[in-house]
Design an enzyme around this catalytic site. Structure first.
Site, PDB file in Angstrom:
ATOM      1  N   HIS A  34       1.020  -1.218  -0.226  1.00 45.58           N
ATOM      2  CA  HIS A  34      -0.003   0.083  -0.205  1.00 45.58           C
ATOM      3  C   HIS A  34       0.763   1.227  -0.061  1.00 45.58           C
ATOM      4  O   HIS A  34       2.232   0.968  -0.166  1.00 45.58           O
ATOM      5  CB  HIS A  34      -1.050   0.273   1.210  1.00 45.58           C
ATOM      6  CG  HIS A  34      -0.484  -0.629   2.917  1.00 45.58           C
ATOM      7  ND1 HIS A  34       0.172   0.375   2.703  1.00 45.58           N
ATOM      8  CD2 HIS A  34      -0.309  -1.321   3.302  1.00 45.58           C
ATOM      9  CE1 HIS A  34       0.665   0.050   4.356  1.00 45.58           C
ATOM     10  NE2 HIS A  34       0.593  -1.020   4.609  1.00 45.58           N
ATOM     11  N   GLY A  36       1.291   3.486   1.749  1.00 42.83           N
ATOM     12  CA  GLY A  36       2.963   3.081   3.179  1.00 42.83           C
ATOM     13  C   GLY A  36       3.911   2.193   3.007  1.00 42.83           C
ATOM     14  O   GLY A  36       5.351   2.884   3.075  1.00 42.83           O
ATOM     15  N   HIS A  37       4.118   1.172   2.353  1.00 38.61           N
ATOM     16  CA  HIS A  37       4.777   0.713   1.962  1.00 38.61           C
ATOM     17  C   HIS A  37       5.593   1.035   0.551  1.00 38.61           C
ATOM     18  O   HIS A  37       7.459   1.887   0.473  1.00 38.61           O
ATOM     19  CB  HIS A  37       4.454  -0.364   1.064  1.00 38.61           C
ATOM     20  CG  HIS A  37       4.561  -2.145   2.059  1.00 38.61           C
ATOM     21  ND1 HIS A  37       2.559  -1.898   1.972  1.00 38.61           N
ATOM     22  CD2 HIS A  37       5.148  -1.999   2.702  1.00 38.61           C
ATOM     23  CE1 HIS A  37       2.796  -3.011   3.490  1.00 38.61           C
ATOM     24  NE2 HIS A  37       3.531  -3.301   3.549  1.00 38.61           N
ATOM     25  N   GLY A 147       8.248   1.270   8.931  1.00 41.48           N
ATOM     26  CA  GLY A 147       7.467   1.975   8.725  1.00 41.48           C
ATOM     27  C   GLY A 147       7.153   2.447  10.372  1.00 41.48           C
ATOM     28  O   GLY A 147       6.934   0.879  11.687  1.00 41.48           O
ATOM     29  N   LYS A 149       3.966   3.060  12.525  1.00 39.95           N
ATOM     30  CA  LYS A 149       2.807   1.986  12.508  1.00 39.95           C
ATOM     31  C   LYS A 149       3.091   0.718  13.415  1.00 39.95           C
ATOM     32  O   LYS A 149       2.183   0.561  14.381  1.00 39.95           O
ATOM     33  CB  LYS A 149       2.133   1.580  11.058  1.00 39.95           C
ATOM     34  CG  LYS A 149       0.600   0.687  12.147  1.00 39.95           C
ATOM     35  CD  LYS A 149       0.487   0.828  10.707  1.00 39.95           C
ATOM     36  CE  LYS A 149       0.734  -0.283  10.429  1.00 39.95           C
ATOM     37  NZ  LYS A 149      -0.104  -1.761  10.543  1.00 39.95           N
ATOM     38  N   SER A 185      -2.963   0.033   6.395  1.00 38.65           N
ATOM     39  CA  SER A 185      -2.503  -1.477   6.767  1.00 38.65           C
ATOM     40  C   SER A 185      -2.837  -2.336   5.403  1.00 38.65           C
ATOM     41  O   SER A 185      -4.016  -2.101   5.209  1.00 38.65           O
ATOM     42  CB  SER A 185      -3.125  -2.350   7.781  1.00 38.65           C
ATOM     43  OG  SER A 185      -2.288  -3.108   7.803  1.00 38.65           O
ATOM     44  N   ARG A 187      -3.557  -5.259   6.007  1.00 40.08           N
ATOM     45  CA  ARG A 187      -4.843  -5.848   6.706  1.00 40.08           C
ATOM     46  C   ARG A 187      -6.199  -5.126   6.402  1.00 40.08           C
ATOM     47  O   ARG A 187      -7.327  -6.089   6.725  1.00 40.08           O
ATOM     48  CB  ARG A 187      -5.066  -6.266   8.178  1.00 40.08           C
ATOM     49  CG  ARG A 187      -3.803  -7.569   8.157  1.00 40.08           C
ATOM     50  CD  ARG A 187      -3.641  -8.231  10.087  1.00 40.08           C
ATOM     51  NE  ARG A 187      -3.127  -9.114  10.267  1.00 40.08           N
ATOM     52  CZ  ARG A 187      -1.380  -9.576  10.580  1.00 40.08           C
ATOM     53  NH1 ARG A 187      -0.510  -8.232  10.791  1.00 40.08           N
ATOM     54  NH2 ARG A 187      -0.606 -10.756  10.188  1.00 40.08           N
TER      55      ARG A 187
END
Ligand code: PAF
Length: 281
Positions: A34, A36-37, A147, A149, A185, A187
């Site tokens: 996503h 974030g990555h 990250g 997170k 995430s 998930r």
């Protein structure tokens, strides 16, 4: 962009780069990428010459009752996203490559892995540090990005790097959020529309702690109570933990007089979500 599937292929590729004094950056992932990555790719780019992204759903960090079998996977989509982002190589090993028959060596960062997520996922961080140590060795990376997170994860990996004298730099990058605040995430794909709405409670609770902190509240217990109150008895949500912990020791604090983390994990239906914010007086 090259796809490297075996330890030997990877070794040959990074060996060549090392001979030319090329700086290697690694982003370990479990795929189903996503934004974030992808932001990690952008962050690491200025620190290295070549970027490797590993994609490996690591069975050693899932308990038998967890979501290993249904963890989302879409290699073709990931490959497209990484090629577009200018990544140089994907390391995409099978379980047999990472853990051949007879595999029995583990890396464990003792105390830090027992608290917070470690309470409900006792062997999780041992699985993470084991695979990350292997990825560091295999890629011979000079720098690796993670990250924020997964605050506890990145903190444990920093400790492993320090304790084992691993010669690389870690880059811990900011959380990337959806427009409504939900931390990105892989998930999140599990959430149905009702759960997707409920998922927002976690960030709301953590924001509540931040707002009170910014207004001068320094009593960690008060902040933690307010976080719990924000979620209350919302149906469909089970709180795993919501805590204010010391950013170094990950232990609960009384009065906040140094850097802490407002951190939490909740189950929304069957999906476990985590989030955090650093509060720095
Ligand atoms: O954060 C993750 O996706 C995983 O825990 C990691 C670091 C790739 C290790 O499997």
């Amino acid at each position: 962009m090259t796809i490297l599937r075996t330890a030997l292929e990877l070794k040959e590729r990074v060996g060549g780069w090392h001979d030319q004094h090329i700086r290697i950056g690694l982003i370990p992932t479990m795929g189903f990428l996503h934004q974030g990555h992808l932001s990690l790719v952008d962050h690491i780019r200025t620190h290295c010459d070549k970027i490797i992204v590993s994609i490996f759903v690591n069975p050693k960090q899932f308990a038998p009752n967890e979501d290993l079998a249904r963890y989302p996977r879409d290699f073709q989509r990931d490959e497209g996203l990484l090629a577009e982002r200018g990544v140089d190589a994907i390391f995409y090993p099978t379980i047999d490559i990472m853990y051949p028959d007879g595999y029995c060596t583990y890396v464990e960062v003792e105390e830090l892995g027992k608290v917070l997520c470690g309470q409900s996922r006792p062997d999780h961080f041992r699985g993470v540090t084991t695979v990350v140590a292997k990825l560091f060795n295999l890629t011979k990376c000079d720098i690796a990005a993670f990250g924020q997170k997964d605050y506890q994860q990145s903190h444990i990996i920093s400790k492993m790097v320090k304790d084992l004298n691993i010669d690389l730099k870690l880059l811990i990058c900011p959380i990337v959020r959806e427009a409504d605040g939900l931390a990105m995430s892989s998930r999140n794909i599990y959430l149905n529309p009702e759960e997707r709405k409920n998922a927002l409670y976690l960030h709301r609770a953590i924001r509540k702690a931040r707002t009170l902190f910014e207004n001068g509240v320094r009593d960690a217990q008060q902040l933690s109570q307010e976080m719990h109150r924000e979620i209350g008895q919302t149906s469909g949500i089970k709180i795993d933990y919501l805590e204010i912990v010391d950013a170094e020791t990950l232990q609960p604090v009384g009065i906040i007089d140094k850097k802490v983390v407002a951190t939490g994990a909740i189950f929304v239906g069957k999906t476990r979500l985590i989030d955090n914010e650093i509060l720095n007086p």
